[in-house]
Design an enzyme around this catalytic site. Sequence first.
Site, short mmCIF file in Angstrom:
data_model
loop_
_atom_site.label_atom_id
_atom_site.label_comp_id
_atom_site.label_asym_id
_atom_site.label_seq_id
_atom_site.Cartn_x
_atom_site.Cartn_y
_atom_site.Cartn_z
N SER A 1 -12.93 -14.20 12.90
CA SER A 1 -12.79 -13.21 13.97
C SER A 1 -13.78 -13.32 15.12
CB SER A 1 -12.90 -11.80 13.39
OG SER A 1 -11.67 -11.45 12.83
N SER B 1 -10.31 -10.88 15.20
CA SER B 1 -10.25 -9.46 15.48
C SER B 1 -11.24 -9.01 16.55
CB SER B 1 -10.51 -8.66 14.20
OG SER B 1 -11.83 -8.89 13.75
N LYS C 1 -18.87 -4.63 19.22
CA LYS C 1 -17.58 -4.41 18.55
C LYS C 1 -17.59 -3.02 17.91
CE LYS C 1 -14.57 -6.80 15.17
NZ LYS C 1 -14.44 -8.03 14.36
N1 GLN Z 1 -7.75 -13.07 11.01
C1 GLN Z 1 -8.45 -12.89 9.78
C2 GLN Z 1 -7.90 -11.70 9.03
O1 GLN Z 1 -7.04 -11.06 9.57
C3 GLN Z 1 -9.90 -12.77 10.02
C4 GLN Z 1 -10.37 -11.41 10.33
C5 GLN Z 1 -11.86 -11.32 10.52
O2 GLN Z 1 -12.57 -12.32 10.55
N2 GLN Z 1 -12.34 -10.10 10.63
O3 GLN Z 1 -8.29 -11.44 7.94
#
Ligand code: GLN
Length: 499
Positions: free
Chosen positions: A185, A161, A86
């Site tokens: 995410s 994400s 990532k």
């Molecule tokens: N969807 C969640 C957010 O937008 C989780 C994001 C993540 O785990 N990085 O905060």
Amino acid sequence: MSELFEMGIREIQAGLAAKEFSAVEVAQAATDRIEANDFQDGGVNAFLEFTPEMAREAAARIDEQLAAGKTPSEIGPLAGIPMAYKDNMNLLGTRTTCASRMLENYESAYTATCVQRTLDAGAIPLGKLNMDEFAFGSSTETSAFGPTRNPWDLERVPGGSSGGSAAAVAAGFATVTLGSDTGGSIRQPGSFTGTVAVKPTYGVVSRYGIVAFGSSLDQVGPFARSVEDAALALNAISGHDALDCTSQPVDTDFTANLAEGVKGMRIGIVPAFMQAQGLTPEVKDKVAEAAEHMRTMGAELVEVDLPNAQAAMSAYYVLGPCEAFSNLSRFDSVRYGYCEPGHKDLGGQYEASRAKGFGPEARRRIMLGSYLLSAGVYDTYYYPAQQVRTLITQDYTRAYEKCDVILLPSSPRTAFKFGEISDPMSMYLSDMFTVSLNIAGNGGMSVPVGLGVDTNLPIGVQLQSPQFKDENMFRAAAALEQVYGKAPIAPAFARKAGE
Ligand code: GLN
């Protein structure tokens, strides 16, 4: 015989040991596939930076050691395995952009511990993967460099994400990838792409070299197409790191009890989750079906309650933005980040650079965090959110007196179409089953259990385990894999019959 891109870790290493193919051939097969399927208009767009030379060099080093008589396992547990990372993970020789204009030209100054450990274990680095900007989002649509497409349906999101990390595994570009999970995410894109996706207990993997979002919530974990591959990857990256004081001296072998089955295991079901508003019938049915399979295999199903989990979303969307606001203050156009030229005073330069460098969702989180931490407001939101955090952690402790793992949905629904969810509040609801885990710091993973009857798209169920008992969820996941099979490569990218 399987094609190279279809193979798991053990199969690749057996082939290398038997000299059926070389590591350079493994690397070449992976980079050819990425070139053919990722970059063109309408391609997957999983990669933000592609490193074929780095891959070839790493593979050539493996081949040299094989030629000198070493076995793959002597070289390292990930010897010859195509991997990608990532783009919030630093890797020397690549940019680390966090999919943001703010860091578009930022060259990694060093390599993150988790990435370095995979390289030390012999992995072949293919590049850096797309994500929601600074990991804010559930769809990878907030990337400044265009969204990643879901290999199962190119008109749909891969989740987020860590959408690039999930898509790269589902399309068969990499055997294993790393993602990060602050509020879901890893697990939600795992569910959307039908991959095995692990968020370990907070502290199992070092965060050193990962661009921080919520420092008390962030944790790195692997995506793979089998439970064993995910466990092997986690073995390689876990354990204490002097450079991250929250990392723990974990030396668990996550593969140790994969063959044990679930006989005698107590599987916790939270009735309130199964009644949750917004949970689609096909996902609910899959969770019930998975539970029933485990019961048939000798597990005991027990009802457990997490009474404060209903406040998890509210607490997360206070704590997350507050930590993000603080962490993102370093991108000030002087120490780090995009600098808008032409400003005589520093205040003007800050303002213009941050306004231009950050996309709308990042700006929303920063403004939220700034407001929530301001005098007078702090006591009303941040302080109670911390209290909720304690309550949720205590709920889990009580629940785990009655069970060894908890089974629940990973995401309320399957992958949605681009643009289908446009208001932020509805997007945040994607996280309804994932955030309580980050708040408590426990481990959780999404395991593919086939396709939904209504949408014909992948569904993952989530297994959660007590802190530093991640081996429990791996054991249960391996049992489910016996029933549902390993994660398939998405049909459009799979070998056709007769090929
Ligand atoms: N969807 C969640 C957010 O937008 C989780 C994001 C993540 O785990 N990085 O905060």
